[in-house]
Design a protein around this motif. Structure first.
Motif, mmCIF file in Angstrom:
data_model
loop_
_atom_site.group_PDB
_atom_site.id
_atom_site.type_symbol
_atom_site.label_atom_id
_atom_site.label_comp_id
_atom_site.label_asym_id
_atom_site.label_seq_id
_atom_site.Cartn_x
_atom_site.Cartn_y
_atom_site.Cartn_z
ATOM 1 N N GLN A 1 0.812 -1.210 0.000
ATOM 2 C CA GLN A 1 0.000 0.000 0.000
ATOM 3 C C GLN A 1 0.847 1.262 0.000
ATOM 4 O OE1 GLN A 1 -2.360 -0.999 3.499
ATOM 5 N NE2 GLN A 1 -4.149 -1.431 2.221
ATOM 6 N N ALA A 2 2.068 1.158 0.554
ATOM 7 C CA ALA A 2 2.971 2.310 0.584
ATOM 8 C C ALA A 2 3.735 2.482 -0.724
ATOM 9 C CB ALA A 2 3.954 2.171 1.747
ATOM 10 N N GLY A 3 3.493 1.576 -1.673
ATOM 11 C CA GLY A 3 4.140 1.690 -2.975
ATOM 12 C C GLY A 3 5.459 0.984 -3.098
ATOM 13 N N VAL A 4 5.828 0.174 -2.084
ATOM 14 C CA VAL A 4 7.066 -0.600 -2.175
ATOM 15 C C VAL A 4 6.835 -1.757 -3.142
ATOM 16 C CG1 VAL A 4 8.752 -1.991 -0.911
ATOM 17 C CG2 VAL A 4 7.694 0.000 0.186
ATOM 18 N N PRO A 5 7.618 -1.854 -4.203
ATOM 19 C CA PRO A 5 7.351 -2.899 -5.200
ATOM 20 C C PRO A 5 7.632 -4.304 -4.682
ATOM 21 C CG PRO A 5 9.411 -1.767 -5.689
ATOM 22 C CD PRO A 5 8.770 -1.016 -4.560
ATOM 23 N N ALA A 6 6.755 -5.237 -5.048
ATOM 24 C CA ALA A 6 6.998 -6.650 -4.774
ATOM 25 C C ALA A 6 8.019 -7.155 -5.787
ATOM 26 C CB ALA A 6 5.695 -7.435 -4.887
ATOM 27 N N LYS A 7 8.527 -8.368 -5.563
ATOM 28 C CA LYS A 7 9.495 -8.913 -6.513
ATOM 29 C C LYS A 7 8.921 -10.158 -7.180
ATOM 30 C CE LYS A 7 12.366 -12.256 -4.108
ATOM 31 N NZ LYS A 7 12.158 -13.201 -5.202
ATOM 32 N N PRO A 8 9.340 -10.448 -8.405
ATOM 33 C CA PRO A 8 8.871 -11.674 -9.050
ATOM 34 C C PRO A 8 9.322 -12.893 -8.259
ATOM 35 C CG PRO A 8 9.928 -10.200 -10.632
ATOM 36 C CD PRO A 8 10.227 -9.658 -9.284
ATOM 37 N N ALA A 9 8.469 -13.880 -8.153
ATOM 38 C CA ALA A 9 8.837 -15.105 -7.443
ATOM 39 C C ALA A 9 9.980 -15.796 -8.181
ATOM 40 C CB ALA A 9 7.638 -16.033 -7.338
ATOM 41 N N GLY A 10 10.861 -16.428 -7.404
ATOM 42 C CA GLY A 10 11.984 -17.147 -8.019
ATOM 43 C C GLY A 10 13.206 -17.099 -7.136
ATOM 44 N N ALA A 11 14.276 -16.498 -7.630
ATOM 45 C CA ALA A 11 15.532 -16.435 -6.874
ATOM 46 C C ALA A 11 15.330 -15.676 -5.570
ATOM 47 C CB ALA A 11 16.614 -15.769 -7.722
ATOM 48 N N PHE A 12 15.997 -16.131 -4.515
ATOM 49 C CA PHE A 12 15.848 -15.472 -3.215
ATOM 50 C C PHE A 12 17.073 -15.738 -2.353
ATOM 51 C CE2 PHE A 12 14.381 -19.768 -2.620
ATOM 52 C CZ PHE A 12 14.820 -20.123 -1.362
ATOM 53 N N ALA A 13 17.195 -14.960 -1.294
ATOM 54 C CA ALA A 13 18.253 -15.152 -0.299
ATOM 55 C C ALA A 13 17.684 -14.752 1.049
ATOM 56 C CB ALA A 13 19.477 -14.309 -0.634
ATOM 57 N N VAL A 14 18.144 -15.393 2.108
ATOM 58 C CA VAL A 14 17.722 -15.016 3.452
ATOM 59 C C VAL A 14 18.818 -14.177 4.104
ATOM 60 C CG1 VAL A 14 16.222 -17.011 3.731
ATOM 61 C CG2 VAL A 14 18.606 -17.166 4.461
ATOM 62 N N ARG A 15 18.442 -13.448 5.142
ATOM 63 C CA ARG A 15 19.380 -12.523 5.799
ATOM 64 C C ARG A 15 19.338 -12.761 7.309
ATOM 65 N NH1 ARG A 15 18.711 -6.630 3.057
ATOM 66 N NH2 ARG A 15 20.694 -6.382 4.185
ATOM 67 N N PRO A 16 20.125 -13.738 7.800
ATOM 68 C CA PRO A 16 20.125 -14.034 9.240
ATOM 69 C C PRO A 16 20.484 -12.822 10.100
ATOM 70 C CG PRO A 16 21.185 -15.801 8.021
ATOM 71 C CD PRO A 16 20.968 -14.675 7.053
ATOM 72 N N ARG A 17 21.350 -11.958 9.586
ATOM 73 C CA ARG A 17 21.679 -10.694 10.266
ATOM 74 C C ARG A 17 21.247 -9.552 9.351
ATOM 75 N NH1 ARG A 17 25.215 -11.325 14.553
ATOM 76 N NH2 ARG A 17 26.132 -13.415 14.762
ATOM 77 N N TRP A 18 20.416 -8.659 9.884
ATOM 78 C CA TRP A 18 19.827 -7.637 9.023
ATOM 79 C C TRP A 18 19.334 -6.474 9.875
ATOM 80 C CZ3 TRP A 18 14.800 -8.672 5.719
ATOM 81 C CH2 TRP A 18 14.588 -7.597 4.847
ATOM 82 N N PRO A 19 20.060 -5.336 9.874
ATOM 83 C CA PRO A 19 19.602 -4.164 10.635
ATOM 84 C C PRO A 19 18.274 -3.643 10.099
ATOM 85 C CG PRO A 19 21.921 -3.955 10.001
ATOM 86 C CD PRO A 19 21.373 -5.119 9.241
ATOM 87 N N LEU A 20 17.379 -3.306 10.975
ATOM 88 C CA LEU A 20 16.067 -2.820 10.566
ATOM 89 C C LEU A 20 16.173 -1.540 9.759
ATOM 90 C CD1 LEU A 20 12.992 -2.993 10.623
ATOM 91 C CD2 LEU A 20 13.028 -1.954 12.893
ATOM 92 N N THR A 21 17.159 -0.706 10.057
ATOM 93 C CA THR A 21 17.319 0.553 9.357
ATOM 94 C C THR A 21 17.764 0.367 7.911
ATOM 95 O OG1 THR A 21 19.520 0.708 10.376
ATOM 96 C CG2 THR A 21 17.746 1.976 11.406
ATOM 97 N N ASP A 22 18.117 -0.870 7.526
ATOM 98 C CA ASP A 22 18.524 -1.143 6.142
ATOM 99 C C ASP A 22 17.354 -1.572 5.260
ATOM 100 O OD1 ASP A 22 21.078 -0.506 6.766
ATOM 101 O OD2 ASP A 22 21.865 -2.558 6.732
ATOM 102 N N THR A 23 16.143 -1.609 5.809
ATOM 103 C CA THR A 23 14.988 -2.064 5.008
ATOM 104 C C THR A 23 14.576 -0.994 4.007
ATOM 105 O OG1 THR A 23 13.489 -1.257 6.746
ATOM 106 C CG2 THR A 23 14.113 -3.565 6.810
#
Length: 339
Positions: free
Chosen positions: A317-339
């Motif tokens: 709703q805020a206009g942040v684009p979704a991504k096409p399903a497929g390739a992905f990576a997880v981020r076990p360490r991820w600062p909230l301010t980097d979102t």
């Protein structure tokens, strides 16, 4: 649009369905906790957690669809926890979400776990409005954030070592309490006598908004050693002294953060946000300070799929684009301010 939310960052598997349509909101959610599986080990075993997520996701998805009266074909996007958390557990949820989205031909919405907690009070009947200050006390995180809007987060203070949740769990273990330690310690503290055991208030007068709770845990170790054989009442008194110390620091820093921000709303989120003494103290002090305090419903304080579905929906709703399903990576360490 219907957004499916999937949470698998640690030891709880959550699935939920959220509608962005007018009058929609949270349609259904289901959660499986692994507490009984991990309690014999005194903590989460990552490999066991990952395998259990594999077993639970499909049944939980079926339950949510049945409870909501919706079908897979109606889902417009799949949100899932990308991090932070246990790498293996995150991979299970991410792989499931990406595969499901690809099969349905819909996009995915990778979500920050703490953003889910941060926004979870918006699921309440009386939600806060942006902007607000947030006290995030979840697991290994204790942070104060200034929240302008979805994806707009300013770090005001954070823990320099043990977070509040970690300190609760470690102190509970020192006192011989079971897993999960935090709730067990809080329950024991209710039988303790106020000020019978006075423990330090770390960084209470540090002049900043940071936290440090490792020294408080050490103070408990010292007190237990001094007592030698600890009676049931003494254990309750130590638990009460420990909880009172943490609550005083959290309340003081949170109220100071609100004052410095110039805002009038405080959001409290994360597992420690369910602590009854913390809520009592914040409610009492907020009336004097003339600020409004908001909490998530108790069922949404721990990890859950509803907060992930909500975060994904709000990002859309805020206009942040979704991504096409497929390739992905997880981020076990991820600062909230980097979102």
């Amino acid at each position: 649009m219907l957004v499916l939310g999937i949470e698998s960052s640690c030891d709880e598997t959550g699935v939920a369905l959220y509608s962005t349509d007018a009058g929609g909101g949270l349609l259904a959610h289901a959660l499986h906790s692994q507490v009984r599986m991990h309690e014999d080990y005194g903590g989460v075993v990552p490999e066991l957690a990952s395998r259990d997520h594999v077993r639970r996701l499909v049944p939980l998805l079926r339950q949510v669809l049945a409870d909501s009266g919706c079908s897979l074909a109606e889902i417009g996007a799949v949100a899932y926890t990308q991090g932070p958390g246990l790498a293996g557990a995150l991979l299970v949820g991410a792989a499931f979400a990406e595969a499901l989205a690809a099969s349905l031909g819909v996009p995915t919405l990778p979500v920050h776990h703490l953003e889910g907690h941060l926004l979870s009070p918006l699921l309440s009947r009386n939600p806060p409005r942006f902007p607000f200050v947030a006290l995030l006390v979840s697991g290994g995180h204790s942070q104060l954030m200034r929240v302008v809007g979805v994806g707009e987060y300013e770090l005001m203070g954070e823990t320099l070592d043990d977070a509040a949740g970690e300190a609760f769990d470690k102190t509970a273990k020192l006192l011989g309490l079971g897993y999960p330690g935090g709730p067990a310690l809080a329950t024991l503290a209710e039988r303790g006598r106020r000020d019978e055991v006075r423990l330090p208030r770390p960084m209470l007068k540090s002049g900043d908004l940071n936290f440090s709770f490792s020294g408080l845990k050490t103070a408990v170790v010292t007190r237990v050693r001094e007592l030698g054989a600890v009676s049931d009442q003494q254990r309750a008194d130590i638990a009460r002294g420990f909880q009172d110390a943490i609550v005083e620091v959290l309340v003081s820093k949170a109220l100071r953060a609100v004052s410095e921000s110039g805002l009038q709303q405080l959001v409290v989120a994360g597992g420690v946000g369910a602590n009854r003494e913390l809520r009592r103290q914040l409610d009492a002090h907020s009336a004097t300070a003339r600020i409004a305090v908001f909490y998530p419903e108790l069922e949404f304080c721990t990890d859950n799929g509803a907060m992930i579905a909500l975060a994904g929906a709000l990002r859309t709703q805020a206009g942040v684009p979704a991504k096409p399903a497929g390739a992905f990576a997880v981020r076990p360490r991820w600062p909230l301010t980097d979102t």
